[in-house]
Design an enzyme around this catalytic site. Structure first.
Site, mmCIF file in Angstrom:
data_model
loop_
_atom_site.group_PDB
_atom_site.id
_atom_site.type_symbol
_atom_site.label_atom_id
_atom_site.label_comp_id
_atom_site.label_asym_id
_atom_site.label_seq_id
_atom_site.Cartn_x
_atom_site.Cartn_y
_atom_site.Cartn_z
ATOM 1 N N THR A 30 33.996 27.506 31.596
ATOM 2 C CA THR A 30 32.548 27.712 31.628
ATOM 3 C C THR A 30 32.140 28.449 30.370
ATOM 4 O O THR A 30 32.653 29.538 30.090
ATOM 5 C CB THR A 30 32.143 28.518 32.874
ATOM 6 O OG1 THR A 30 32.701 27.904 34.034
ATOM 7 C CG2 THR A 30 30.626 28.539 33.017
ATOM 8 N N LYS A 147 42.575 28.755 34.881
ATOM 9 C CA LYS A 147 41.345 28.646 35.670
ATOM 10 C C LYS A 147 41.388 27.296 36.390
ATOM 11 O O LYS A 147 40.749 26.319 35.990
ATOM 12 C CB LYS A 147 40.107 28.771 34.793
ATOM 13 C CG LYS A 147 38.848 29.092 35.585
ATOM 14 C CD LYS A 147 37.748 29.599 34.689
ATOM 15 C CE LYS A 147 36.559 30.078 35.514
ATOM 16 N NZ LYS A 147 35.474 30.636 34.683
ATOM 17 N N GLU A 180 41.412 42.188 37.893
ATOM 18 C CA GLU A 180 40.144 41.709 37.330
ATOM 19 C C GLU A 180 39.010 42.071 38.277
ATOM 20 O O GLU A 180 39.209 42.817 39.247
ATOM 21 C CB GLU A 180 40.215 40.190 37.121
ATOM 22 C CG GLU A 180 40.544 39.400 38.383
ATOM 23 C CD GLU A 180 41.001 37.975 38.123
ATOM 24 O OE1 GLU A 180 41.242 37.621 36.958
ATOM 25 O OE2 GLU A 180 41.132 37.225 39.106
#
Length: 270
Positions: A30, A147, A180
């Site tokens: 993204t 991802k 994270e």
């Protein structure tokens, strides 16, 4: 403003047998679109190549991909002057028997141009507060850093975040190592040194973190919650929000002025 291209053609239909739909067999990136360009595009390309290599997709057709990107950039220029979001998603396509992938499958390539999240505007100025997630990330070195389309852990985390008064959650793995946030990497500073959690067992290696590693001497290491709370400043980052100071984790506050002064020192706009 939303526009989608599938395998080079405008549309919104995916084969019901697509392996991305059935097994989460794929990956994505993204990116932020600004000033008629995809920001950090070479790093997004590198991420896609790494995902394809590690998941056994073979070489990606980047000529076809960049034709799709150019088409969406043209659409963005014609319809908007503000930032936008480009999502590039690959699945392994259809075929195979059960979990076994086809030997000659053709990947499905999906590109979407989406509105830029209003909530990200001005985040670097005001910062974010974090609670500590109860949901833990599983360790899986085969997928760590990638991802992939398997984001159910993040779905659980976002469901948990909706019940909190903080802006987001700090996420640990099943061995209580800090990894994270729900959708961003972490960057920390203490006594002249930058740190980020190791992502060799869990988590996503973000493009913006990779970008920062090219500019700053960042040490990747295992960190527990106590070590994070002892930092002089903590930030989170991804390609859309870029670098954002953390103002609080649980009941521990961080000085926003200290964080902003560090960003200015590094030549990062706030």
């Amino acid at each position: 403003m939303t526009k989608t291209i599938i395998n080079g053609q405008p549309g919104h239909l995916i084969d019901i047998n697509d392996r991305g739909l059935n097994y989460g067999d794929g990956f994505f990136t993204t990116a932020k679109v600004a000033d008629a360009k995809v920001q950090l595009w070479p790093l997004h390309r590198a991420r896609l190549s790494e995902c394809a290599r590690r998941l056994g997709f073979g070489e990606l057709d980047f000529d076809a991909l960049e034709q799709d990107v150019a088409q969406l950039l043209g659409f963005h220029q014609a319809t908007s002057e503000g930032p936008a979001v480009l999502k590039v998603l690959y699945t392994r396509g259809s075929g195979g028997r059960g979990y076994a992938p086809p030997s000659d499958g053709q990947p499905t390539r999906v590109l979407s141009l989406l509105p830029y999240p209003e909530a990200y505007q001005g985040l670097a100025q005001k910062g974010l507060s974090l609670s500590v997630a109860k949901t833990r990330l599983a360790q899986q070195p085969l997928l760590a850093g990638l991802k992939t389309l398997n984001r159910l852990e993040q779905v659980f985390i976002k469901q948990e975040a909706a019940q909190q008064s903080s802006d987001d959650l700090l996420v640990l793995d099943t061995t209580d190592k800090v990894i994270e946030t729900s959708s961003a990497n972490l960057l920390m500073y203490k006594q002249g040194q930058w740190y980020t959690p190791s992502l060799d067992q869990a988590g996503v290696q973000g493009v913006y973190l990779t970008h920062l590693k090219q500019r700053l001497p960042i040490i990747s290491c295992q960190l527990n919650l106590a070590q994070v709370l002892s930092m002089d400043a903590v930030f989170c980052c991804n390609s859309l929000m870029e670098l954002v100071p953390i103002t609080r984790i649980a009941h521990h506050d961080y000085n926003l002025d200290v964080a902003h002064s560090l960003l200015v020192k590094q030549g990062i706009k706030v």
